[in-house]
Structure formats: structure tokens, C-alpha cells
Design a protein around this motif. Sequence first.
Motif, PDB file in Angstrom:
ATOM      1  N   THR A  83      10.302   3.451   2.617  1.00 54.63           N
ATOM      2  CA  THR A  83       9.681   2.608   3.654  1.00 54.63           C
ATOM      3  C   THR A  83       8.200   2.433   3.382  1.00 54.63           C
ATOM      4  N   GLY A  86       7.749   0.689  -0.321  1.00 55.50           N
ATOM      5  CA  GLY A  86       8.291  -0.658  -0.425  1.00 55.50           C
ATOM      6  C   GLY A  86       9.281  -0.856  -1.547  1.00 55.50           C
ATOM      7  N   TRP A 103       2.807  -1.852  -6.734  1.00 55.67           N
ATOM      8  CA  TRP A 103       1.808  -2.496  -5.879  1.00 55.67           C
ATOM      9  C   TRP A 103       0.902  -3.381  -6.735  1.00 55.67           C
ATOM     10  N   ARG A 132      -1.156   3.610   4.298  1.00 55.73           N
ATOM     11  CA  ARG A 132       0.058   2.834   4.019  1.00 55.73           C
ATOM     12  C   ARG A 132       1.076   2.988   5.143  1.00 55.73           C
ATOM     13  N   THR A 136       3.060   0.063   7.877  1.00 58.88           N
ATOM     14  CA  THR A 136       4.485  -0.211   7.680  1.00 58.88           C
ATOM     15  C   THR A 136       5.271   0.234   8.906  1.00 58.88           C
TER      16      THR A 136
END
Length: 238
Positions: A83, A86, A103, A132, A136
Motif C-alpha cells: 500500500t 505502490g 518511484w 509516504r 496513501t
Amino acid sequence: MAVDGALAVPGYAERASRLSGAVVWTNTPSAATGRPVLPDGCMDLLWTEGRLLVAGPDTRAYHPGGPPTRWAGVRFYPGTAPTYLGIPAHELRDRRVALADLWPAAEVRRLTGRVDAAADPSTALEEIALDRAGRTADPDPLLRALVAALDAGRSVAATADELGLGARQLHRRSLAAFGYGPKTLARVLRLQRALALARSGVPFAETAARTGFADQAHLARDVRELAGMPLGDLLARG
């Protein structure tokens, strides 16, 4: 869940992270005392002197190569890293990949420079993970329930029933979250429970009985398959 990093290993230290369930660690291994990284159901965000990487979920012991160097890491709670990062866990299974492969390269260069310049790289790395996570969605709480049930020794079938999931759906979710199916996850978590007991001095036969192995021979086979060496040799490394 067993925490492998609680060991008294020269050059290694860890602490609980401000990110729920995660662990922040540092390691400066020596060629003489290096030990394998064992499967634990987790993924890590890593820094080592000018590089940011991601360690995917392991299904076998990982033996770091090259000369000793400084490392820092954030070990995410099982099932949560995909999660935050990504990417499905199964795409990184048994791999170490550059964060720039996941990324944008410009962002990774900026973040790498920040960690390189920090007085405490582990804290700087933790800040990246926290930032991060703040941008998210929260990981699916069902995944924590799955880990808790399997780590308590419940069977995969009973766990699926408790969570209201069919076998195929549970397997699909497990691949994305953990990198492998629930049976492998249960096996990895059982190994970590057994190692924690054995390292505390519990006899091997009692360790096997208390952690759900059929017998001591079953424990020995699993340790050899997952860790790549006999249990006694593994414990001797710390």
C-alpha cells in the motif's frame, strides 16, 4: 509475531517505529559475523551509503554479498508495504530493487540526498516512510487480522472462514499483500515463532510442540528449507 531483530547481534540495533507496526533498524555487519536474512513476512525500505532500495518478501534465506557496509531500514508490518510503496508484493518476491525503479527517479535522488546527509540515516528513512504513509490510504485491516490469526497458529481454512473469504480470494489477496499464498505465510510465521523460542533456550523438541510442528524432525526440515542450514548452526550465528 516474532521480531527477528530483537537478537543481540553485533552491529545490529532496532526500535519500534512511529509508523504503526513497523520497526526501524540499523546494521553494520562484519564479514566474520554476517548472518542470513530470514523470511519473516515483511518488506523493508533500505538505505546503504548513497542508495535507496526495497527488499521484497523472502521465501528463502537471503545472504547479503559484498564488503561490510552501513545499512538502515524500515521493516513494514506484514502486508502493509505494498500500500505504501505502490506495488504488489509478489512482483518483488525474493528480490532487492532500487527504489528508483518504483518511484520517479528525481524524487528518489532528492530523498537519497536527504538520507545521506542526515546525522541519523535511520530516522531520515523513517520520515520518508511516515510521509509516504500519510499520503496513501490505510492498509486493509483484514490483512492484520489474517496475520494475527495465522501467527496464533490457526489453520488457513479456519482463518478464511473467520474472515469470510473464499480460498481463491484469500490466495489472491495474500499474493498482492505478502508476495505468496497464506500457507507459505503461515509457514514463515511459524518459523519465526520457533526461532524466538529456540533462541530463548527452549529445547528443540518442546519448541516444535509449542509452535505447531508435528515433531522435532518437522521443525528441522522447515528450518533447513527456509533458512538454508540446520537449526543449531543458525542459532550459533546469533
